[in-house]
Design a protein around this motif. Structure first.
Motif, short mmCIF file in Angstrom:
data_model
loop_
_atom_site.label_atom_id
_atom_site.label_comp_id
_atom_site.label_asym_id
_atom_site.label_seq_id
_atom_site.Cartn_x
_atom_site.Cartn_y
_atom_site.Cartn_z
N SER A 152 0.82 -1.21 0.00
CA SER A 152 0.00 0.00 0.00
C SER A 152 0.86 1.26 0.00
O SER A 152 0.51 2.25 -0.64
N HIS A 153 1.98 1.21 0.69
CA HIS A 153 2.87 2.38 0.73
C HIS A 153 3.42 2.68 -0.66
O HIS A 153 3.40 3.83 -1.12
N VAL A 154 3.88 1.63 -1.35
CA VAL A 154 4.42 1.82 -2.69
C VAL A 154 3.32 2.32 -3.63
O VAL A 154 3.54 3.20 -4.46
N SER A 155 2.12 1.78 -3.47
CA SER A 155 1.00 2.22 -4.31
C SER A 155 0.71 3.69 -4.07
O SER A 155 0.44 4.45 -5.01
N HIS A 156 0.80 4.12 -2.84
CA HIS A 156 0.57 5.53 -2.53
C HIS A 156 1.64 6.42 -3.15
O HIS A 156 1.34 7.51 -3.64
N TRP A 157 2.88 5.93 -3.14
CA TRP A 157 3.94 6.71 -3.75
C TRP A 157 3.69 6.89 -5.25
O TRP A 157 3.88 7.97 -5.80
N ILE A 158 3.29 5.81 -5.91
CA ILE A 158 3.01 5.89 -7.34
C ILE A 158 1.78 6.75 -7.61
O ILE A 158 1.72 7.50 -8.59
#
Length: 464
Positions: A47-53
């Motif tokens: 979820s963190h990586v998805s938020h960054w993208i």
């Protein structure tokens, strides 16, 4: 914001190029974070990586660690600009920490060093005494294990020819440094280290011997970048490159290379007046396998700097014994394929120079003068011009301390002749010392004093 959307699009494109899912990126990030001793990122997930993208931006050290995770997968250096993320504020403490991932630190330092403003900040930052405390024995074995794990990385295949090419470039840059000083071509060294060589370090190797050889070659180049910065008076910059060179040597499981860099760190600490820390570093450089695994010429180099560290700490008898051992080691050197190219510069002239410095620091000015003369007489000045100028400068200062001002001026005149075209912090220090010593004599009508003082002033203004 347009900038955020553009940045996230860049990140998404690199992730697509790597052929990774968001979950795989998250796992790779966590792996790098753990290696970097960054527990605050242990909970990062998909979820963190998805938020960054999607739009948010990672903060602190996260951007640099994300670049490291993607670089390992792609086998080339991924920069923050390439994935559209902001550079984190430079933290010297983080950069110099022994637990910071080697390649992440190398990539970040390369980015800083080619950026004029950030390099200025780094150049003017304080030299860190805390960073001179070496890690535990366990750290060295852990770094060797980490290095072996890198051989399984994806990316380009690294060949023996690639290792040879790095050695060729190291040889070329080293000879420029020896002749023209650390103020020439250092930016070229940094760019080559941060681009081509860094990409090799992320590559795939046929066996661990090849990987170790490449990491050793990279350590040599990082050491050279540090040495050139040290020679040019950029001590904090030098410290950062020496720190990375030690880490690369540790990952290469090459104790002799580690000793070579620790010796340079000790030399720098001596010049900066940190005597006790210099002795600790020099002692570490000749400890166990670092000395035993070294070729005789390199042993002599390690040993003579160890002798200098003993001398500045008042250990006169121990320094004398260390000097004798260094002479014996150099006598045993035969050159050839078993001798690393990084010690090409160290011969009779270099040994005499360092011996003279040790004798000078113990108060033996007559002995120091004899050894400085030996160094000048035996050195090939056209090849080792920078050190030749420094040797003459030091010899003139010793002669002046003995009351031989006219002789000192004659020696300094030769030093200034050799300094023509040399860009070096150490030659600038020599010129400044000439002027300081001659200051009480300026009102006297002595042509030699007037000429040397004027030439030293001109050199300092030219290469300020």
């Amino acid at each position: 914001m347009p900038q955020a959307r553009s940045g996230n699009a860049k990140l998404a494109a690199v992730i697509t190029e790597a052929g990774m899912s968001h979950a795989e990126v998250a796992r790779a990030f966590v792996r790098v974070a753990k290696e970097s001793n960054a527990p605050e990122f242990a909970g990062v997930g998909r979820s963190h990586v998805s938020h960054w993208i999607a739009g948010s931006k990672p903060s602190g050290r996260a951007p640099m660690l994300l670049c490291e995770a993607l670089s390992r997968k792609l086998g080339r250096v991924i920069t923050l600009d390439e994935i559209g993320l902001p550079a984190p504020p430079l933290s010297s403490k983080d950069m110099l920490g022994w637990r910071v991932d080697t390649l992440a630190a190398l990539t970040e330092l390369g980015r800083v060093d080619v950026d004029a403003e950030r390099r200025r900040v780094l150049s003017t930052a304080a030299y860190s005494l805390a960073a001179l405390t070496l890690p535990s024995d366990r750290w060295w074995s852990q770094m060797a294990e980490r290095g072996r794990a890198r051989g399984a990385a994806g990316g380009r295949t690294v060949s023996r020819g690639d290792v040879d090419a790095v050695h060729d470039m190291m040889s070329l840059f080293s000879r420029v440094d020896q002749r023209r000083g650390g103020g020439h071509a250092r930016s070229a060294v940094v760019q080559y280290l941060g681009s081509d060589v860094a990409s090799f370090l992320y590559g795939r190797y046929a066996d661990d011997i090849l990987r170790r050889d490449m990491f050793t070659a990279a350590s040599e180049l990082s050491y050279l970048a540090g040495w050139m910065a040290f020679d040019n008076g950029e001590h904090n910059v030098a410290q950062h490159y020496f720190n990375i060179a030690v880490k690369l040597a540790a990952e290469a499981d090459n104790p002799a290379m580690a000793g070579h860099v620790l010796r340079a760190m000790a030399h720098q600490a001596i010049d900066l007046g940190h005597r006790k820390r210099a002795l600790n570093l020099a002692s570490a450089s000749v400890d166990g396998e670092r000395y035993q695994a070294a070729a005789p010429r390199e042993r002599a180099l390690l040993g003579v700097v160890y002798a200098r560290a003993l001398a500045v700490n008042g250990e006169t008898q121990k320094a004398a014994r260390a000097l004798l051992r260094a002479e014996d080691d150099l006598s045993a050197a035969t050159g050839g394929d078993d001798e690393p190219g990084r010690v090409f510069f160290f011969g009779e002239a270099s040994l005499a120079h360092e011996t003279a410095c040790a004798l000078r620091d113990t108060g033996d000015l007559a002995g120091a003068t004899t050894q400085f003369r030996r160094s000048v007489r035996t050195r090939k000045a056209s090849t080792f011009t920078r050190t030749h100028a420094v040797t003459l400068g030091y010899m003139g200062a010793v002669q002046a301390r003995q009351g031989e001002i006219e002789e000192a001026c004659a020696t300094w005149s030769r030093a200034l002749d050799a300094m023509e075209g040399v860009r070096s912090g150490r030659t600038r220090e020599v010129a400044a010392e000439m002027r300081a010593i001659l200051s009480p004599y300026r009102r006297r009508i002595v042509r030699a004093v007037r000429d040397v003082d004027a030439r030293a002033k001109s050199y300092l203004s030219t290469f300020a």
